[in-house]
Design an enzyme around this catalytic site. Structure first.
Site, PDB file in Angstrom:
ATOM      1  N   CYS A 150       8.322 -37.519  29.989  1.00 54.93           N
ATOM      2  CA  CYS A 150       7.686 -36.233  30.292  1.00 54.93           C
ATOM      3  C   CYS A 150       6.862 -36.353  31.564  1.00 54.93           C
ATOM      4  O   CYS A 150       6.669 -35.380  32.285  1.00 54.93           O
ATOM      5  CB  CYS A 150       6.825 -35.778  29.124  1.00 54.93           C
ATOM      6  SG  CYS A 150       5.673 -37.041  28.583  1.00 54.93           S
ATOM      7  N   GLU A 177       2.870 -30.468  23.188  1.00 57.34           N
ATOM      8  CA  GLU A 177       3.040 -31.458  24.270  1.00 57.34           C
ATOM      9  C   GLU A 177       4.449 -31.250  24.821  1.00 57.34           C
ATOM     10  O   GLU A 177       5.420 -31.778  24.279  1.00 57.34           O
ATOM     11  CB  GLU A 177       2.900 -32.883  23.722  1.00 57.34           C
ATOM     12  CG  GLU A 177       1.535 -33.213  23.178  1.00 57.34           C
ATOM     13  CD  GLU A 177       0.502 -33.527  24.256  1.00 57.34           C
ATOM     14  OE1 GLU A 177       0.849 -33.532  25.452  1.00 57.34           O
ATOM     15  OE2 GLU A 177      -0.653 -33.759  23.887  1.00 57.34           O
TER      16      GLU A 177
HETATM   17  P1  NAD Z   1      13.658 -30.980  22.334  1.00 51.30           P
HETATM   18  O1  NAD Z   1      12.752 -29.839  22.617  1.00 51.30           O
HETATM   19  O2  NAD Z   1      15.110 -30.767  22.418  1.00 51.30           O
HETATM   20  O3  NAD Z   1      13.366 -31.547  20.852  1.00 51.30           O
HETATM   21  C1  NAD Z   1      12.097 -32.032  20.487  1.00 51.30           C
HETATM   22  C2  NAD Z   1      11.950 -31.921  18.969  1.00 51.30           C
HETATM   23  O4  NAD Z   1      11.815 -30.546  18.600  1.00 51.30           O
HETATM   24  C3  NAD Z   1      13.144 -32.445  18.177  1.00 51.30           C
HETATM   25  O5  NAD Z   1      12.665 -33.134  17.043  1.00 51.30           O
HETATM   26  C4  NAD Z   1      13.876 -31.165  17.790  1.00 51.30           C
HETATM   27  O6  NAD Z   1      14.662 -31.294  16.635  1.00 51.30           O
HETATM   28  C5  NAD Z   1      12.716 -30.222  17.558  1.00 51.30           C
HETATM   29  N1  NAD Z   1      13.005 -28.788  17.720  1.00 51.30           N
HETATM   30  C6  NAD Z   1      13.824 -28.197  18.627  1.00 51.30           C
HETATM   31  N2  NAD Z   1      13.762 -26.856  18.503  1.00 51.30           N
HETATM   32  C7  NAD Z   1      12.896 -26.590  17.495  1.00 51.30           C
HETATM   33  C8  NAD Z   1      12.423 -25.387  16.897  1.00 51.30           C
HETATM   34  N3  NAD Z   1      12.838 -24.192  17.292  1.00 51.30           N
HETATM   35  N4  NAD Z   1      11.530 -25.496  15.886  1.00 51.30           N
HETATM   36  C9  NAD Z   1      11.087 -26.701  15.473  1.00 51.30           C
HETATM   37  N5  NAD Z   1      11.516 -27.875  15.997  1.00 51.30           N
HETATM   38  C10 NAD Z   1      12.407 -27.815  17.001  1.00 51.30           C
HETATM   39  O7  NAD Z   1      13.199 -32.177  23.314  1.00 51.30           O
HETATM   40  P2  NAD Z   1      13.932 -33.569  23.615  1.00 51.30           P
HETATM   41  O8  NAD Z   1      15.147 -33.341  24.419  1.00 51.30           O
HETATM   42  O9  NAD Z   1      14.013 -34.391  22.370  1.00 51.30           O
HETATM   43  O10 NAD Z   1      12.815 -34.277  24.529  1.00 51.30           O
HETATM   44  C11 NAD Z   1      12.696 -34.082  25.907  1.00 51.30           C
HETATM   45  C12 NAD Z   1      11.624 -33.054  26.221  1.00 51.30           C
HETATM   46  O11 NAD Z   1      10.381 -33.409  25.600  1.00 51.30           O
HETATM   47  C13 NAD Z   1      11.307 -32.977  27.702  1.00 51.30           C
HETATM   48  O12 NAD Z   1      11.112 -31.627  28.045  1.00 51.30           O
HETATM   49  C14 NAD Z   1      10.019 -33.765  27.831  1.00 51.30           C
HETATM   50  O13 NAD Z   1       9.234 -33.436  28.972  1.00 51.30           O
HETATM   51  C15 NAD Z   1       9.333 -33.391  26.563  1.00 51.30           C
HETATM   52  N6  NAD Z   1       8.309 -34.383  26.179  1.00 51.30           N
HETATM   53  C16 NAD Z   1       7.003 -34.038  26.350  1.00 51.30           C
HETATM   54  C17 NAD Z   1       6.018 -34.972  26.059  1.00 51.30           C
HETATM   55  C18 NAD Z   1       4.571 -34.642  26.263  1.00 51.30           C
HETATM   56  O14 NAD Z   1       3.726 -35.373  25.738  1.00 51.30           O
HETATM   57  N7  NAD Z   1       4.221 -33.590  26.996  1.00 51.30           N
HETATM   58  C19 NAD Z   1       6.369 -36.225  25.549  1.00 51.30           C
HETATM   59  C20 NAD Z   1       7.711 -36.536  25.371  1.00 51.30           C
HETATM   60  C21 NAD Z   1       8.680 -35.582  25.697  1.00 51.30           C
END
Ligand code: NAD
Length: 520
Positions: free
Chosen positions: A311, A277
């Protein structure tokens, strides 16, 4: 746009401590404990974007708990066979209890969401309500995990498919929906018979410990092993532990497309399953027949709400050239009336950005937009100073869908484009790498149906006469292309948390082969 004063740091620490204490989960959160800044060995800082300051820290009884992700996965793996064997309706009782606890503690948990993620109270409470809704959905689902009976081509044979629990589900979540996304995954995974290991965002560890405590309490209250839910706190390394561990059958990861691009191939390399997601870049089309009053309200909530940190936030407004000159001044006036500031204060509609990096990303995008020919019509400035980052939501008129418009900048910037005919508008809607949410405002039934048809929007969500954000839990939620293709929450999303088994049972005394094959 008006700004409000930010509260004092100590007041927020006290509010965090009181809200956490009101949940009454202390005995269920071991080895974690929450206390004043600096408490506990190897403690994890808890920060609020409201002031940018520390409002407490999470410690662990033993340092190992902070880093031994393998032990949490091992525990979830160990408990899985016994949880799998609990009848699904009885697994539903746990989720029903979780829903009751969430109702009871809605205000306190909502306040923690405001403190840690910066959401205004109405949106924070809405997020908790979404958890309650998904619990109700999952309880019903626990009696409806149906398989199919299929007509067999062979006499005396029965052919059917059943759905079985998968195993350990790893949930990686983002900061902007710190509790609801966990609930979407966990309520479904639990009724499906899976155990769960959760890696929340490093930016929102306190709400995560709160939810972990409430679920463990629900498990204990209903006579089940609380070890069925595990929490690992940490940065991306903690997420990587889930991604690479073959004991984790499904990794459900919510976050940026950058994260998904790393997670997807790594999980696939070990033949695990992933549910992604990821980022969105959502558009609204305003057609000539649109009800502009309705459109205006939908646009402002979708684009400026949650300070542009959803998102599903509206990032591209595609307006027919016959109404653009009427709509834009009204949009600018509505933006000028938005109150930006402390999200705990009544009347505030736009809280802070999550951190300095988010503000810098917004400033860089605005600069790039202007270099690409854009004109800022309103907003885009930092409001206040210090360690918190408040901004006035921006509207930028663009000459075309240039480079910056194709990116997701996680901040309140709305790019406006004009179009001449619906084909062009749909082409613009679809001409970005992301495919999460989309909408059209129109009173023309042909346009509406065309937009939601196969030849219309290519997104996972296609709405008519409502904005791009604020989905109900009953539908499947998710998006296409760089949004990752996953579906969560309602409809038949539960199937991602189970494995399908096809069984052919021969109750005859013959052994006819399929396709009429004769063998010796
Ligand atoms: P992010 O990608 O920085 O982090 C999300 C999560 O992933 C965190 O828990 C982080 O620690 C973990 N993470 C990061 N790199 C990783 C890796 N290489 N391996 C495993 N885990 C890893 O995102 P954010 O800044 O917390 O959130 C904002 C983003 O999330 C935006 O792009 C938004 O659109 C997206 N989002 C999408 C949805 C959806 O349902 N499509 C919902 C909410 C947020």
């Amino acid at each position: 746009m008006t700004a409000t004063a930010t509260p004092s740091h100590s007041a927020l620490s006290e509010l965090a401590e009181a809200s956490f204490a009101a949940l009454d989960v202390r005995e269920h959160i071991q080895p974690w404990h929450f206390g004043p800044v600096g408490a506990g060995l190897g403690s994890i800082p808890v920060r609020t974007p409201i002031t940018g300051e520390l409002i407490g820290s999470l410690g662990a009884d033993h340092f190992g708990a902070l880093v031994d992700y393998g032990a949490a996965i091992e525990a979830a793996h160990r408990v899985f066979p016994q949880w799998r064997d609990v009848p699904a309706p009885a697994r539903g009782h746990v989720v029903r209890r979780l829903g009751e606890l969430l109702k009871e503690h809605k205000d306190a948990l909502g306040r923690l969401v405001t403190l840690e993620a910066g959401k205004i109270a109405a949106e924070a409470l809405g997020e908790v309500q979404e958890m309650i809704d998904v619990c109700e959905f999952a309880v019903g689902l626990s009696r409806q995990l149906y398989g199919k009976t299929i007509a067999s081509e062979r006499p005396g044979h029965a052919l059917r498919e059943s759905w079985h629990p998968l195993g350990v589900v790893g949930v990686i979540s983002a900061f902007n929906f710190p509790v609801a996304v966990w609930a979407w995954n966990t309520a479904l995974a639990l009724v499906c018979g899976d155990t769960v290991v959760w890696k929340p965002s490093e930016l929102t560890p306190l709400t995560a410990v709160a939810c972990h405590g409430l679920l463990r309490k629900a498990l204990a209250d209903t006579g089940h092993d609380p070890e069925a839910h595990q929490l690992i706190l940490g940065k991306r390394e903690a997420g990587e532990a889930l991604v690479d561990d073959p004991r984790v059958a499904l990794v459900s990861a919510t976050g940026s497309t950058r994260m998904g691009r790393e997670v997807g191939p790594r999980v696939a390399a070990r033949f695990g399953r992933s549910l992604l997601e990821l980022g969105g870049n959502n558009a609204v089309i305003v057609a000539p027949s649109a009800d502009l009053d309705l459109a205006l309200r939908g646009i402002v909530f979708a684009a400026a709400g949650t300070a542009g940190q959803r998102c599903t936030t509206l990032r591209r407004l595609i307006v027919h050239e016959s109404v653009v000159d009427e709509l834009l001044p009204r949009l600018v006036a509505a933006y000028q009336g938005l109150r930006v500031g402390n999200p705990l204060e009544e009347g505030v509609l736009v809280g802070p950005l999550i951190h300095q990096g988010a503000y810098e990303g917004m400033a860089a995008a605005l600069e790039q937009a202007q270099a690409e020919g854009g004109k800022v019509l309103v907003g885009g400035e930092r409001v206040g100073e210090g360690d918190s980052y408040y901004v006035s939501p921006a509207v930028v008129r663009m000459p075309a869908q240039t480079g910056v418009v194709a990116n997701e900048t996680f901040a309140p910037i709305l790019y406006v484009l004009a179009y001449a005919d619906l084909d062009e508008a749909i082409a613009l809607n679809n001409a970005v790498p992301q495919g999460l949410s989309s909408a059209i405002f129109t009173n023309d039934v042909r346009e509406a149906e065309r937009f939601v048809s196969a030849a219309g929007s290519d997104c996972g969500i296609a709405n008519v006469n409502i904005g791009t954000s604020g989905a109900e839990i009953g539908g499947a939620f998710g998006g296409e292309k760089e949004t990752g293709g996953g579906r969560e929450s309602g409809s038949d999303s539960w199937k991602a948390y189970m494995r399908r088994s096809t069984a052919t049972v021969n109750y005859s005394t013959e052994l006819p082969l399929a396709q009429g094959v004769s063998f010796g």
